[in-house]
Design a protein around this motif. Structure first.
Motif, PDB file in Angstrom:
ATOM      1  N   UNK A  45       0.854  -1.192   0.000  1.00 36.92           N
ATOM      2  CA  UNK A  45       0.000   0.000   0.000  1.00 36.92           C
ATOM      3  C   UNK A  45       0.884   1.234   0.000  1.00 36.92           C
ATOM      4  N   UNK A  46       0.731   2.078  -1.000  1.00 34.71           N
ATOM      5  CA  UNK A  46       1.588   3.238  -1.133  1.00 34.71           C
ATOM      6  C   UNK A  46       1.187   4.397  -0.236  1.00 34.71           C
ATOM      7  N   UNK A  47       2.088   5.359  -0.101  1.00 30.76           N
ATOM      8  CA  UNK A  47       1.863   6.557   0.719  1.00 30.76           C
ATOM      9  C   UNK A  47       0.604   7.290   0.275  1.00 30.76           C
ATOM     10  N   UNK A  48       0.310   7.267  -1.020  1.00 31.00           N
ATOM     11  CA  UNK A  48      -0.831   8.004  -1.540  1.00 31.00           C
ATOM     12  C   UNK A  48      -2.076   7.179  -1.749  1.00 31.00           C
ATOM     13  N   UNK A  49      -2.131   5.958  -1.223  1.00 30.46           N
ATOM     14  CA  UNK A  49      -3.254   5.056  -1.478  1.00 30.46           C
ATOM     15  C   UNK A  49      -4.391   5.176  -0.467  1.00 30.46           C
ATOM     16  N   UNK A  50      -4.321   6.146   0.427  1.00 28.52           N
ATOM     17  CA  UNK A  50      -5.396   6.397   1.390  1.00 28.52           C
ATOM     18  C   UNK A  50      -5.912   7.814   1.179  1.00 28.52           C
ATOM     19  N   UNK A  51      -7.213   7.998   1.340  1.00 23.75           N
ATOM     20  CA  UNK A  51      -7.752   9.341   1.116  1.00 23.75           C
ATOM     21  C   UNK A  51      -7.255  10.333   2.156  1.00 23.75           C
ATOM     22  N   UNK A  52      -6.933   9.872   3.368  1.00 22.88           N
ATOM     23  CA  UNK A  52      -6.383  10.800   4.365  1.00 22.88           C
ATOM     24  C   UNK A  52      -4.946  11.176   4.053  1.00 22.88           C
ATOM     25  N   UNK A  53      -4.322  10.515   3.068  1.00 21.25           N
ATOM     26  CA  UNK A  53      -2.987  10.886   2.593  1.00 21.25           C
ATOM     27  C   UNK A  53      -3.037  11.435   1.159  1.00 21.25           C
ATOM     28  N   UNK A  54      -4.237  11.761   0.676  1.00 21.66           N
ATOM     29  CA  UNK A  54      -4.334  12.448  -0.602  1.00 21.66           C
ATOM     30  C   UNK A  54      -4.941  11.665  -1.750  1.00 21.66           C
ATOM     31  N   UNK A  55      -5.333  10.409  -1.552  1.00 29.43           N
ATOM     32  CA  UNK A  55      -5.938   9.628  -2.635  1.00 29.43           C
ATOM     33  C   UNK A  55      -7.260  10.258  -3.073  1.00 29.43           C
ATOM     34  N   UNK A  56      -7.447  10.414  -4.399  1.00 26.85           N
ATOM     35  CA  UNK A  56      -8.635  11.069  -4.930  1.00 26.85           C
ATOM     36  C   UNK A  56      -9.497  10.167  -5.803  1.00 26.85           C
ATOM     37  N   UNK A  57      -8.997   8.979  -6.168  1.00 28.46           N
ATOM     38  CA  UNK A  57      -9.762   8.083  -7.045  1.00 28.46           C
ATOM     39  C   UNK A  57     -10.805   7.277  -6.276  1.00 28.46           C
ATOM     40  N   UNK A  60     -11.232   6.012   1.661  1.00 24.54           N
ATOM     41  CA  UNK A  60     -10.980   5.011   2.695  1.00 24.54           C
ATOM     42  C   UNK A  60     -11.543   5.544   4.016  1.00 24.54           C
ATOM     43  N   UNK A  61     -12.862   5.540   4.182  1.00 22.99           N
ATOM     44  CA  UNK A  61     -13.475   6.244   5.311  1.00 22.99           C
ATOM     45  C   UNK A  61     -13.114   5.677   6.677  1.00 22.99           C
ATOM     46  N   UNK A  62     -12.952   4.357   6.799  1.00 23.04           N
ATOM     47  CA  UNK A  62     -12.662   3.786   8.117  1.00 23.04           C
ATOM     48  C   UNK A  62     -11.219   4.069   8.538  1.00 23.04           C
ATOM     49  N   UNK A  63     -10.307   3.959   7.596  1.00 24.54           N
ATOM     50  CA  UNK A  63      -8.916   4.284   7.914  1.00 24.54           C
ATOM     51  C   UNK A  63      -8.778   5.778   8.175  1.00 24.54           C
ATOM     52  N   UNK A  64      -9.524   6.590   7.445  1.00 23.70           N
ATOM     53  CA  UNK A  64      -9.545   8.032   7.721  1.00 23.70           C
ATOM     54  C   UNK A  64     -10.063   8.296   9.128  1.00 23.70           C
ATOM     55  N   UNK A  65     -11.074   7.529   9.551  1.00 25.58           N
ATOM     56  CA  UNK A  65     -11.608   7.674  10.904  1.00 25.58           C
ATOM     57  C   UNK A  65     -10.550   7.307  11.939  1.00 25.58           C
ATOM     58  N   UNK A  66      -9.777   6.244  11.646  1.00 24.14           N
ATOM     59  CA  UNK A  66      -8.698   5.868  12.558  1.00 24.14           C
ATOM     60  C   UNK A  66      -7.693   7.018  12.683  1.00 24.14           C
ATOM     61  N   UNK A  67      -7.359   7.641  11.553  1.00 29.75           N
ATOM     62  CA  UNK A  67      -6.434   8.779  11.580  1.00 29.75           C
ATOM     63  C   UNK A  67      -7.008   9.940  12.378  1.00 29.75           C
ATOM     64  N   UNK A 283     -11.326  -1.945  -5.307  1.00 28.15           N
ATOM     65  CA  UNK A 283     -12.178  -2.831  -4.516  1.00 28.15           C
ATOM     66  C   UNK A 283     -11.389  -3.514  -3.406  1.00 28.15           C
ATOM     67  N   UNK A 284     -10.148  -3.878  -3.684  1.00 31.45           N
ATOM     68  CA  UNK A 284      -9.312  -4.501  -2.657  1.00 31.45           C
ATOM     69  C   UNK A 284      -9.020  -3.523  -1.516  1.00 31.45           C
ATOM     70  N   UNK A 285      -8.795  -2.266  -1.857  1.00 26.67           N
ATOM     71  CA  UNK A 285      -8.597  -1.256  -0.814  1.00 26.67           C
ATOM     72  C   UNK A 285      -9.886  -1.086  -0.015  1.00 26.67           C
ATOM     73  N   UNK A 286     -11.028  -1.179  -0.687  1.00 25.95           N
ATOM     74  CA  UNK A 286     -12.309  -1.075   0.014  1.00 25.95           C
ATOM     75  C   UNK A 286     -12.470  -2.226   1.002  1.00 25.95           C
ATOM     76  N   UNK A 287     -12.113  -3.447   0.593  1.00 25.18           N
ATOM     77  CA  UNK A 287     -12.178  -4.593   1.507  1.00 25.18           C
ATOM     78  C   UNK A 287     -11.277  -4.340   2.716  1.00 25.18           C
ATOM     79  N   UNK A 288     -10.048  -3.875   2.456  1.00 28.18           N
ATOM     80  CA  UNK A 288      -9.115  -3.572   3.535  1.00 28.18           C
ATOM     81  C   UNK A 288      -9.697  -2.514   4.467  1.00 28.18           C
TER      82      UNK A 288
END
Length: 495
Positions: A45-57, A60-67, A283-288
């Motif tokens: 998982x790359x630095x930019x693969x989470x929306x709280x780190x800038x992903x726009x495509x 990742x709401x749950x990981x954003x909530x963790x952040x 979809x895999x990121x969504x599962x994660x």
């Protein structure tokens, strides 16, 4: 959704697992119980693969909530740029110049589909690991996901390295397949007959998540260390159709990937074909993300939030395998390089740490940290004696708002043994990189990460004194390893 066969498999896994449950430590009072540690490790998982780190495509709401519930780090580094040595660094507290495992070396060197032995080069019994140390200090330990540090029957398998319970892939090559022929529960091989003859029935992330959540429930009265080294979103790129459907219409699609869908390599580590790689990756990121949310909800449901620290990070940068497209997703964020590179994009990864009441919500840190810092940090958090001279330093002061007391690294150091060998080191704002070591290259590139975080401008010729300091770190930090040779450094260590 899980089909009927999948439910039967989950029931079988639960029966196997129940027989291995440790006795609860009822004598420990809630007041003195050390905090639970949940460590979620994403794969590629790359630095930019989470929306709280800038992903726009995608989001990742749950990981954003963790952040939002804790601290987000912007200068955190993996152990190195590929799986096995990065995980070895995490679990031993040593950087890759000292750690025993320095590459993805398989026990059986045959190509995918022809290997008779599962697993990678085993971590030795003589190495004290994070779960072993936590066990000695009263923790129940469990690992659920992808291992990669020793095959079945070796000294490196999870139960021989400090885990009371393990469920998932012992061999990281077989973890390329999300609909595998089998998984492991401790030393028991659990066949998944619905994933045969081209049939995809049991999605392994769902099976492993069942055991992850069960471990939390079963050990809610014990101090526990839960290690979740998920295979997501490592290639192959594949997810259940119900997860892919929302992205198939909304994402511009990439070039189809032609993999192996039949023959001797099928379901034995080779990657399956994927007509819609962009939708599959999202979809895999969504599962994660959903699974991170389920873990958070389970902790909250059981009233454990104030005594549980949750960590989320990744083992290295984003990948190209199986149709992966970090350029499309901007998976490495503002940084140069991807998996297998020692430029920032290959090793700088997301890190989120949440601990209710101990770590300030919605906080951000630019403290420079790395995988080998976790063991000394856990030693300080759990209050056990530090008996080993690890390469890392505790960053508990940073986590708890005492940054004035936070010790900084003299330097960070990485090795990568693939592609003719690479080294990198960071000293303050300075970063040095050398590639092609086994080809005789001794030239070091130098970058100023404050002025040039994308490492686009090699300024080595302007700062010969700093280049020499980087060279000195390369010599000092690299220790010769009999199984993993880096090149002329091993023959001329004292040149």
């Amino acid at each position: 959704m899980m089909n009927k066969n999948l439910n039967l498999v989950c029931f079988a896994l639960t029966l196997v697992f129940a027989s291995c449950q440790p006795d609860k430590k009822d004598s420990q009072s809630q007041e003195i119980k050390p905090p639970n540690i949940i460590f979620i490790l994403a794969d590629d998982l790359g630095y930019g693969d989470l929306s709280c780190y800038g992903q726009e495509k995608f989001e990742t709401p749950h990981i954003d909530q963790l952040a939002a519930s804790g601290m987000k780090f912007t200068s955190h580094y993996a152990g190195t740029s590929v799986c096995a040595p990065s995980r070895a660094s995490l679990l031993t507290g040593f950087h890759t110049g000292h750690v025993p495992i320095r590459d993805n070396k398989s026990l059986d060197p045959a190509p995918y589909g022809q290997r008779e032995r599962e697993g990678q080069w085993p971590l030795a019994d003589s190495v004290k690991t994070m779960p072993e140390i936590l066990q000695e200090n009263g923790y129940v330990t469990g690992a659920f996901g992808k291992w990669g540090l020793g095959g079945p029957g070796t000294e490196g398998e999870p139960n021989n390295q400090g885990f009371d319970q393990f469920s998932g892939f012992v061999c990281q090559s077989l973890a390329h397949n999300y609909y595998p022929f089998h998984l492991w529960n401790n030393q028991t091989k659990v066949d998944l007959p619905e994933n045969s003859d081209g049939q995809f029935g049991a999605y392994s992330p769902d099976l492993i998540q069942e055991q992850t959540l069960k471990f939390i429930e079963d050990n809610q009265e014990n101090p526990f260390f839960l290690f979740v080294p998920t295979a997501l979103p490592h290639a192959e790129l594949i997810a259940p159709e119900e997860e892919m459907s929302q992205f198939e219409e909304n994402l511009e699609e990439g070039k189809p990937y032609e993999g192996v869908d039949s023959g001797p390599a099928f379901r034995k580590g080779a990657l399956a074909s994927q007509d819609k790689p962009h939708a599959a990756f999202a979809a895999m990121i969504k599962v994660l993300d959903n699974q991170v949310g389920e873990i958070m909800e389970k902790v909250k449901e059981l009233g454990m939030e104030e005594n549980t620290i949750i960590i989320f990070t990744s083992d290295n940068g984003p990948h190209h395998e199986g149709g992966g497209d970090p350029e499309f997703f901007n998976g490495n964020g503002p940084f140069r390089g991807i998996k297998r590179d020692l430029y920032e994009g290959g090793i700088r990864v997301p890190l989120i740490v949440s601990w209710k009441g101990k770590i300030a919500e919605n906080s951000t840190s630019d403290h420079v940290s790395a995988f080998w810092d976790f063991l000394p940090t856990f030693a300080e958090i759990a209050g056990f004696e530090k008996k080993t001279k690890w390469d890392g330093v505790s960053f508990l002061p940073e986590l708890t708002g005492n940054s004035a007391e936070q010790k900084e690294h003299d330097y960070l150091y990485w090795e990568y043994h693939g592609e003719a060998g690479k080294q990198a080191a960071r000293i303050g704002k300075w970063k040095g990189v050398r590639t092609g070591i086994r080809e005789g290259n001794r030239t070091i590139e130098l970058f100023d990460l404050e002025a040039d975080p994308g490492e686009t401008n090699n300024i080595a010729s302007e700062h010969p004194d700093m280049v020499q300091k980087i060279q000195n770190v390369f010599k000092e930090a690299h220790q010769t390893n009999q199984e993993f040779k880096l090149g002329y450094l091993d023959e001329q260590k004292n040149e």
